[in-house]
Design a protein around this motif. Sequence first.
Motif, PDB file in Angstrom:
ATOM      1  N   ALA A   1       0.834  -1.210   0.000  1.00 38.38           N
ATOM      2  CA  ALA A   1       0.000   0.000   0.000  1.00 38.38           C
ATOM      3  C   ALA A   1       0.861   1.249   0.000  1.00 38.38           C
ATOM      4  CB  ALA A   1      -0.938  -0.008   1.208  1.00 38.38           C
ATOM      5  N   ASN A   2       1.951   1.232   0.728  1.00 38.12           N
ATOM      6  CA  ASN A   2       2.846   2.393   0.741  1.00 38.12           C
ATOM      7  C   ASN A   2       3.421   2.665  -0.641  1.00 38.12           C
ATOM      8  OD1 ASN A   2       2.499   2.969   3.465  1.00 38.12           O
ATOM      9  ND2 ASN A   2       4.157   1.617   4.081  1.00 38.12           N
TER      10      ASN A   2
ATOM     11  N   TYR B   1       1.931   1.830  -3.581  1.00 39.44           N
ATOM     12  CA  TYR B   1       0.840   2.304  -4.441  1.00 39.44           C
ATOM     13  C   TYR B   1       0.358   3.700  -4.064  1.00 39.44           C
ATOM     14  CZ  TYR B   1       0.344  -2.223  -6.722  1.00 39.44           C
ATOM     15  OH  TYR B   1       0.560  -3.362  -7.457  1.00 39.44           O
ATOM     16  N   ASN B   2       0.590   4.112  -2.824  1.00 42.88           N
ATOM     17  CA  ASN B   2       0.174   5.447  -2.408  1.00 42.88           C
ATOM     18  C   ASN B   2       1.032   6.548  -3.009  1.00 42.88           C
ATOM     19  OD1 ASN B   2      -2.169   5.447  -0.845  1.00 42.88           O
ATOM     20  ND2 ASN B   2      -1.070   4.718   0.943  1.00 42.88           N
ATOM     21  N   ASP B   3       2.186   6.194  -3.523  1.00 45.27           N
ATOM     22  CA  ASP B   3       3.078   7.176  -4.147  1.00 45.27           C
ATOM     23  C   ASP B   3       2.636   7.387  -5.594  1.00 45.27           C
ATOM     24  OD1 ASP B   3       5.099   8.812  -5.009  1.00 45.27           O
ATOM     25  OD2 ASP B   3       6.669   7.289  -4.868  1.00 45.27           O
TER      26      ASP B   3
ATOM     27  N   ARG C   1      -5.821   2.963  -7.460  1.00 45.53           N
ATOM     28  CA  ARG C   1      -6.922   3.193  -6.521  1.00 45.53           C
ATOM     29  C   ARG C   1      -7.674   1.895  -6.243  1.00 45.53           C
ATOM     30  NH1 ARG C   1     -12.172   7.034  -7.576  1.00 45.53           N
ATOM     31  NH2 ARG C   1     -13.223   6.538  -5.635  1.00 45.53           N
TER      32      ARG C   1
ATOM     33  N   LEU D   1      -5.571  -0.318  -4.032  1.00 45.96           N
ATOM     34  CA  LEU D   1      -5.571   0.179  -2.657  1.00 45.96           C
ATOM     35  C   LEU D   1      -6.881  -0.121  -1.937  1.00 45.96           C
ATOM     36  CD1 LEU D   1      -3.692   3.555  -3.157  1.00 45.96           C
ATOM     37  CD2 LEU D   1      -2.935   1.625  -1.755  1.00 45.96           C
TER      38      LEU D   1
END
Length: 90
Positions: free
Chosen positions: A29-30, A32-34, A48, A51
Motif C-alpha cells: 500500500a505504501n 501504491y500510495n506514491d 486506486r 488500494l
Amino acid sequence: MNDEDYAVFQEMFVTDGWQQLKEDLENIANVYNDVQTTNSLESLYERRGKLEIIAMLLNLEETTELNRNLEGSNLEWWADDNRFFTSIYS
C-alpha cells in the motif's frame, strides 16, 4: 454468520501467516500510495482499485469484530493483548 464462522476467522487472525500478510499488504500500500510514478489516469484508477482491495483486507479483522458485535454473537473475542481467545465451546 454464526459463532462457528467467527471462530474460524478468529483462529486465522492469530496466525503468523495472517500477521505476515498484513505487513506485506501495508508495504505494498505504501508503494501504491506514491502517485509520483503514475503517468496516466488509467494507472491512477488501477492503483486506486488495488488500494481499495488492500484496505478491505487490512480492515477485515476489525470489520469481522464489528459485525460479530452487531449480530449479538456469544463468542468472546480476544481475551487480552496477546490475542488469545476463548473457545465458543467453553
